[in-house]
Design an enzyme around this catalytic site. Structure first.
Site, PDB file in Angstrom:
ATOM      1  N   CYS A   1       0.804  -1.230   0.000  1.00 37.62           N
ATOM      2  CA  CYS A   1       0.000   0.000   0.000  1.00 37.62           C
ATOM      3  C   CYS A   1       0.833   1.274   0.000  1.00 37.62           C
ATOM      4  O   CYS A   1       0.523   2.225  -0.733  1.00 37.62           O
ATOM      5  CB  CYS A   1      -0.990  -0.019   1.155  1.00 37.62           C
ATOM      6  SG  CYS A   1      -0.251   0.024   2.809  1.00 37.62           S
TER       7      CYS A   1
ATOM      8  N   HIS B   1      -3.011   1.521   6.787  1.00 38.01           N
ATOM      9  CA  HIS B   1      -3.208   1.474   5.346  1.00 38.01           C
ATOM     10  C   HIS B   1      -2.902   2.860   4.808  1.00 38.01           C
ATOM     11  O   HIS B   1      -3.213   3.876   5.447  1.00 38.01           O
ATOM     12  CB  HIS B   1      -4.630   1.049   4.995  1.00 38.01           C
ATOM     13  CG  HIS B   1      -4.882   0.949   3.518  1.00 38.01           C
ATOM     14  ND1 HIS B   1      -4.003   0.299   2.669  1.00 38.01           N
ATOM     15  CD2 HIS B   1      -5.884   1.433   2.731  1.00 38.01           C
ATOM     16  CE1 HIS B   1      -4.471   0.382   1.430  1.00 38.01           C
ATOM     17  NE2 HIS B   1      -5.597   1.069   1.435  1.00 38.01           N
TER      18      HIS B   1
ATOM     19  N   ASP C   1      -7.133   5.745  -3.809  1.00 46.49           N
ATOM     20  CA  ASP C   1      -6.397   4.602  -3.283  1.00 46.49           C
ATOM     21  C   ASP C   1      -6.019   3.674  -4.430  1.00 46.49           C
ATOM     22  O   ASP C   1      -6.863   2.953  -4.956  1.00 46.49           O
ATOM     23  CB  ASP C   1      -7.244   3.860  -2.255  1.00 46.49           C
ATOM     24  CG  ASP C   1      -6.444   2.809  -1.492  1.00 46.49           C
ATOM     25  OD1 ASP C   1      -5.293   2.537  -1.891  1.00 46.49           O
ATOM     26  OD2 ASP C   1      -6.961   2.277  -0.493  1.00 46.49           O
TER      27      ASP C   1
ATOM     28  N   ASN D   1     -14.436   3.974   9.938  1.00 52.97           N
ATOM     29  CA  ASN D   1     -15.548   4.096  10.893  1.00 52.97           C
ATOM     30  C   ASN D   1     -16.143   2.787  11.399  1.00 52.97           C
ATOM     31  O   ASN D   1     -17.044   2.828  12.237  1.00 52.97           O
ATOM     32  CB  ASN D   1     -16.684   4.913  10.268  1.00 52.97           C
ATOM     33  CG  ASN D   1     -16.419   6.405  10.335  1.00 52.97           C
ATOM     34  OD1 ASN D   1     -16.362   6.984  11.416  1.00 52.97           O
ATOM     35  ND2 ASN D   1     -16.222   7.017   9.181  1.00 52.97           N
TER      36      ASN D   1
ATOM     37  N   ASP E   1     -17.143  -0.604  13.395  1.00 50.68           N
ATOM     38  CA  ASP E   1     -17.012  -1.036  14.792  1.00 50.68           C
ATOM     39  C   ASP E   1     -16.257  -2.363  14.836  1.00 50.68           C
ATOM     40  O   ASP E   1     -16.297  -3.149  13.882  1.00 50.68           O
ATOM     41  CB  ASP E   1     -18.390  -1.217  15.431  1.00 50.68           C
ATOM     42  CG  ASP E   1     -19.125   0.110  15.592  1.00 50.68           C
ATOM     43  OD1 ASP E   1     -18.458   1.158  15.561  1.00 50.68           O
ATOM     44  OD2 ASP E   1     -20.366   0.073  15.742  1.00 50.68           O
TER      45      ASP E   1
END
Length: 703
Positions: free
Chosen positions: A292, A350, A373, A413, A415
């Site tokens: 990456c 990342h 990306d 974001n 969980d």
């Protein structure tokens, strides 16, 4: 290979042999003046005219034969990009629509033998390598012309350009800077990896233009591709796809498992220039290998070269949510071993890029930084690319907007549900963490080699007092694991006494709090596993098990050491997953806390002689010193690089060095241009995958 670039003087061709009495002797592209005016003087090595759209450039036309007569003679200029072209008369008025190509001669400065012509391009002109033709018309329609090339880039200095960014320090950092830092490691122990973007190194500009030509969009419909190159949104999406090679003849081949014997390990690259030149030299075959941060850094080079502001961004604890439910599940055994049971994953970090541009397709409220990306993870529009996704849209969960906002939103974001399984795969513990994913999003600060926290650009920060330094969970009577705010049960904190450094013990502290007014007997299980930043951990390499007794409301702290000999096999960029599981022996309820961390390697320093008197084309000496921090002898290969400071790379073999031993290597520098330059050194240790890195910023003053 790339299109040939023109010299500063264009050769003349005549279309009528009877024009010996009047014609063009030569055209001077005024390279020095134009390159400086357009902030493209770093591209002098390209030996051609490189300008930015929306800003005028000047050319000088020397005539032969009789004098130029404005009453009977006229000039026209034709610029061509593929099959697109514009023809403009050379007038004596600078008042022209800024949306069209135009050219004029200042009548107050008219020299009838040598004409100074100002050429202006619209701020929305397509990016690329243009053909240039100048025609002279006389009363009897005879004409002559000259032919040459120039390269047109986006213009972040021009307020009408979609790539315009308002402040000069931003343009210096995000457009002109040819070096930077990539952030890796963990939020608690950030590793700053130096990177040379190599914008001005030989062959890089040409490779970036080749990338646009080799793209499927260009090969399928050249005219349409050229027309779309006016828009940074289009350009950035093409580049995002072309940096990886999943769908096309892209620059880099990704590899995340196994060895790298058929290419170069991603951790060995130090700059973009070697990768881009190798790609061109191979006939546009993918360069092996990238991960990456390499994909992102090479894309940053291409975007800055093309004139679009760009910066490299790291997202720590980055979620890859395969089923789009915004939940990542992590599984642990009863003794704290992390298990590979989920299709979802969390990368410790990342790396992607942000590009600055206006979004006329979405509205002005989405202008500014856009996520792109190039790492091939998911398809977008049938192709492995991602973005541009407006950062403002990600923060506000505008999943209705293009491009790829839902995927990036989940990366920052989601969980985390942590599940403890018994030996019979029964769930014996559960916790939910809403803060781990995207816990730190950062980039390099403008003008300084340090971290800039941009987490608040991506997400609404829930609590300004939240800490990244410890993890805690609780046991309560309903066997639910909760954060430290719970008033009942047992609470456990897992922290490190200090940032781990190679050659020193890792000191971990387990703080256990009995929140109830009854005594407790607790089993304590500590477990450590090695892991790569984007994979589940391997087998346990260190563990400790015991029993402790807690009096009512008592707090105890357990200190444990992982010795260098126990973790030295955790090599290179690998990390350690450390977990503690407490089991209440009376209720069998369990609570878990975990921490992932990296081992920082140190010992490499750089010093530069006469640091305050460095000027271009004057040799000076730098010294790279390595002190062995390990408990055993080491040897290796030292590589030193510095765009604008030394040509290419220099390598030195370092013989075996005893523990605590010191070795110094001198390097001759010869700065080629003024500005802030990065000198970087990397020492690859023999028989391991460990590479120790260091860098020093060097200020080269103007003569």
């Amino acid at each position: 290979m790339g299109e040939s670039l023109c010299s500063s003087t264009l050769h003349c061709f005549e279309t009528n042999r009877h024009m010996e009495d009047f014609g063009i002797q030569h055209v001077n592209l005024e390279l020095s003046e134009n390159l400086e005016r357009h902030r493209t003087d770093g591209f002098r090595n390209s030996k051609g005219l490189v300008v930015r759209r929306g800003t005028p450039f000047n050319i000088s036309v020397k005539l032969k034969g009789r004098l130029f007569n404005p009453q009977t003679d006229s000039l026209r200029i034709k610029v061509t990009l593929g099959r697109l072209y514009a023809v403009m008369p050379v007038t004596f008025s600078e008042k022209h629509p800024s949306t069209r190509w135009n050219a004029y001669i200042d009548p107050s400065n008219l020299n009838h033998q040598e004409l100074s012509i100002t050429v202006s391009s619209p701020a929305s002109a397509p990016v690329g390598c243009y053909k240039f033709q100048l025609y002279v018309f006389t009363q009897d329609v005879r004409k002559s012309f000259v032919v040459g090339d120039f390269i047109l880039l986006c213009n972040p200095w021009c307020s009408e350009d979609a790539a315009y960014i308002p402040f000069e320090d931003q343009r210096e950092e995000y457009v002109l800077s040819d070096s930077g830092l990539l952030f890796m490691g963990t939020p608690n122990n950030i590793v700053s990896r130096p990177w040379s973007f190599d914008l001005y190194e030989p062959g890089v500009l040409e490779a970036c233009l080749d990338l646009l030509k080799v793209s499927p969009q260009h090969q399928t419909n050249r005219k349409k591709d050229y027309m779309n190159r006016s828009n940074p949104v289009y350009i950035s999406r093409v580049v995002s796809a072309m940096i990886n090679s999943e769908d096309d003849r892209g620059v880099l081949k990704g590899k995340w498992t196994g060895d790298f014997k058929q290419g170069v390990s991603p951790s060995k690259w130090t700059g973009s220039g070697d990768i881009l030149r190798l790609w061109v030299k191979s006939g546009y075959s993918p360069v092996k290998y990238g991960q990456c941060w390499v994909f992102a850094a090479v894309m940053c080079t291409v975007m800055r070269v093309l004139g679009i502001p760009c910066r490299v961004v790291t997202n720590y604890n980055s979620a890859h949510d395969t089923n789009a439910n915004l939940v990542i599940e992590e599984y642990y055994s009863e003794t704290g071993q992390k298990l590979n049971r989920s299709n979802d994953s969390i990368w410790n970090f990342h790396v992607w890029v942000e590009c600055w541009m206006s979004r006329s397709d979405l509205g002005p409220e989405m202008d500014g930084w856009q996520v792109l990306d190039p790492t091939p993870q998911e398809r977008s529009g049938g192709v492995f690319c991602c973005g541009p996704a407006p950062v403002k849209g990600i923060k506000n969960q505008r999943t209705d907007l293009i491009y790829d906002i839902p995927f990036v939103y989940a990366e920052v974001n989601a969980d985390v549900h942590t599940i403890i399984l018994s030996s019979h795969d029964q769930v014996v513990g559960f916790s939910k963490d809403t803060e781990k994913i995207g816990s730190l999003i950062c980039t390099k600060a403008i003008g300084y080699p340090r971290v800039q926290n941009i987490t608040g650009d991506y997400k609404w920060i829930k609590s300004p007092t939240s800490t990244l330094s410890s993890k805690s969970s609780t046991i309560s009577n309903d066997s639910t694991l909760r954060r430290a705010t719970a008033s009942k049960g047992v609470m456990v904190f897992l922290t490190l006494a200090k940032h781990p450094v190679a050659g020193e013990p890792v000191v971990c502290l387990v703080k256990i709090m009995n929140k109830q007014k009854i005594p407790k007997m607790m089993k304590v299980h500590l477990n450590a596993q090695a892991k790569e930043y984007n994979h589940s951990p391997s087998e346990t390499f260190w563990d400790k098990h015991g029993v402790i007794q807690l009096a009512p409301m008592e707090v105890k702290v357990i200190q444990e050491h992982i010795l260098p000999a126990q973790y030295e096999h955790v090599e290179g960029d690998n990390l350690i997953n450390l977990a503690v599981v407490l089991e209440d022996m009376s209720t069998s309820e369990r609570v878990l806390a975990s921490e992932e961390f990296n081992i920082a390697s140190s010992g490499l320093t750089i010093q530069v002689a006469e640091e305050n008197a460095i000027v271009p084309n004057k040799e000076l000496t730098a010294f790279v010193t390595f002190t062995n921090p390990f408990s055993h002898p080491v040897s290796g290969l030292l590589t030193v690089a510095g765009a604008g400071l030394i040509a290419g790379k220099e390598q030195f073999r370092m013989p075996s060095l005893r523990p605590g031993g010191k070795a110094t290597q001198s390097i001759t520098l010869n700065p080629s241009m003024a500005g802030e330059k990065m000198l970087q050194a990397s020492l690859s240790l023999s028989d391991t995958s460990i590479t120790i890195r260091s860098f020093k910023m060097v200020s080269v003053n103007s003569n």
